[in-house]
Design an enzyme around this catalytic site. Structure first.
Site, PDB file in Angstrom:
ATOM      1  N   HIS A  69       0.843  -1.194   0.000  1.00 22.90           N
ATOM      2  CA  HIS A  69       0.000   0.000   0.000  1.00 22.90           C
ATOM      3  C   HIS A  69       0.877   1.242   0.000  1.00 22.90           C
ATOM      4  O   HIS A  69       1.374   1.673   1.041  1.00 22.90           O
ATOM      5  CB  HIS A  69      -0.933  -0.028   1.210  1.00 22.90           C
ATOM      6  CG  HIS A  69      -1.865   1.149   1.265  1.00 22.90           C
ATOM      7  ND1 HIS A  69      -2.373   1.643   2.450  1.00 22.90           N
ATOM      8  CD2 HIS A  69      -2.375   1.947   0.280  1.00 22.90           C
ATOM      9  CE1 HIS A  69      -3.141   2.671   2.192  1.00 22.90           C
ATOM     10  NE2 HIS A  69      -3.163   2.879   0.890  1.00 22.90           N
ATOM     11  N   GLU A 106       2.906   0.492   3.366  1.00 18.33           N
ATOM     12  CA  GLU A 106       2.339  -0.523   4.249  1.00 18.33           C
ATOM     13  C   GLU A 106       2.482  -1.872   3.548  1.00 18.33           C
ATOM     14  O   GLU A 106       1.946  -2.064   2.455  1.00 18.33           O
ATOM     15  CB  GLU A 106       0.853  -0.264   4.500  1.00 18.33           C
ATOM     16  CG  GLU A 106       0.543   0.691   5.608  1.00 18.33           C
ATOM     17  CD  GLU A 106      -0.947   0.715   5.940  1.00 18.33           C
ATOM     18  OE1 GLU A 106      -1.279   0.555   7.122  1.00 18.33           O
ATOM     19  OE2 GLU A 106      -1.760   0.902   5.015  1.00 18.33           O
ATOM     20  N   ASN A 147      -5.519   3.526   7.001  1.00 20.49           N
ATOM     21  CA  ASN A 147      -6.920   3.925   6.814  1.00 20.49           C
ATOM     22  C   ASN A 147      -7.803   3.587   8.005  1.00 20.49           C
ATOM     23  O   ASN A 147      -8.847   4.218   8.190  1.00 20.49           O
ATOM     24  CB  ASN A 147      -7.470   3.297   5.536  1.00 20.49           C
ATOM     25  CG  ASN A 147      -6.976   4.041   4.315  1.00 20.49           C
ATOM     26  OD1 ASN A 147      -6.954   5.255   4.284  1.00 20.49           O
ATOM     27  ND2 ASN A 147      -6.539   3.304   3.311  1.00 20.49           N
TER      28      ASN A 147
END
Length: 296
Positions: free
Chosen positions: A139, A151, A189
């Site tokens: 990510h 990530e 997130n």
């Protein structure tokens, strides 16, 4: 590992391709749309020109980066003989599962398959391939050439060898990899989206306006960008999608998207990409707060 395929020429895909190519990797950038590929390459070239102007790279570096990128509209051609595929398509579970099912038949069994998903389960995506131990999450943060974090999400079946390989690769392209386990929203997130959603709730409930909410978070919390402006930058549709994934995964009302966010996405007000979200991004307004009142 020197040959990389990136699927998707949008904002994240062209940024990932740019980053690998600038660090000496041969990149096949794949998209079903020739127009998207042209637009992606133009974005890469413009970003490289900015780096040349700021004397961060030379003109020769720019040219070498562009020469390292080859575009393809046929996936089979683009993933041939690569060691790593990074999928950066639209944040849609069905689409990603289809892509990984296709990759399963088109790539060798040793090819590492990574997804740039921001919230969808790596373990679920890995069900589309016969060797799920080679599937992993990478990510990247937007804008990819600038942001350091990656990530690295380990699915339930991801092997330690694949994890270590992706860690080393991330460091080789100048990123800082952080290992995260496979739960809805991961870490970035899971923390960020509830904050953005709460900012939208505050606006929806009339606690303060767009400018005021963003100013409090920028000046009071030292955030470089307010949460509503950041939501526009990410894309309100993407924010909604991530919140829905987290709500479905945890069944916790704190992840339920604000009705205002739902309405704005339904109305096509998606932020920067559509020209209007919480701010107006048209040429004559240049990120002014939208004049309309955000009320229930």
């Amino acid at each position: 590992m020197k040959n990389i395929a990136v699927i998707g020429a949008g904002t994240m895909g062209n940024g990932i391709a740019h980053t690998f190519a600038q660090n000496g990797y041969k990149v096949n950038l794949i998209d079903i749309s020739e127009e998207s590929l042209k637009k992606g390459l133009l974005t890469i070239e413009k970003n490289l020109d900015r780096m040349v102007a700021k004397e961060k790279i030379s003109e020769a570096d720019k040219n070498a980066t562009l020469e390292n990128i080859t575009t393809h509209t046929v996936m089979q051609n683009g993933v041939k003989n690569v060691e790593l595929v990074v999928e950066a398509a639209t944040e849609n579970e069905g689409l990603k599962l289809k892509i990984f099912k296709d990759l399963n038949s088109l790539c060798g069994s040793e090819t590492i398959l990574a997804t740039n998903t921001s919230s969808i389960s790596i373990t679920k995506i890995a069900t589309a391939v016969e060797n799920p131990e080679r599937v992993i999450g990478m990510h990247f943060m937007n804008p990819v050439p600038i942001m350091k974090l990656v990530e690295v999400i380990k699915g339930y079946n991801t092997s330690q060898q694949v994890l270590e390989t992706i860690f080393s690769l991330s460091e080789a392209i100048g990123k800082v990899p952080v290992e995260v386990n496979d739960y809805p929203g991961f870490i970035a997130n899971r923390i960020l989206m509830p904050m953005i959603n709460e900012a939208i709730e505050s606006l929806y409930n009339g606690v303060a306006g767009v400018y005021e909410i963003d100013t409090v978070m920028k000046l009071g919390m030292a955030h470089p960008m307010g949460p509503l402006q950041l939501a526009d930058f990410i894309g309100l549709d993407v924010c909604l999608s991530i919140l829905n994934v987290m709500y479905d995964g945890f069944r916790n009302p704190k992840y339920a998207p604000c009705p205002l966010l739902v309405n704005m996405v339904t109305a096509g007000k998606l932020g920067v990409k559509s020209g209007e979200g919480f701010y107006d991004y048209s040429e004559n307004r240049k990120a002014e707060v939208v004049a309309k009142q955000f009320k229930k």
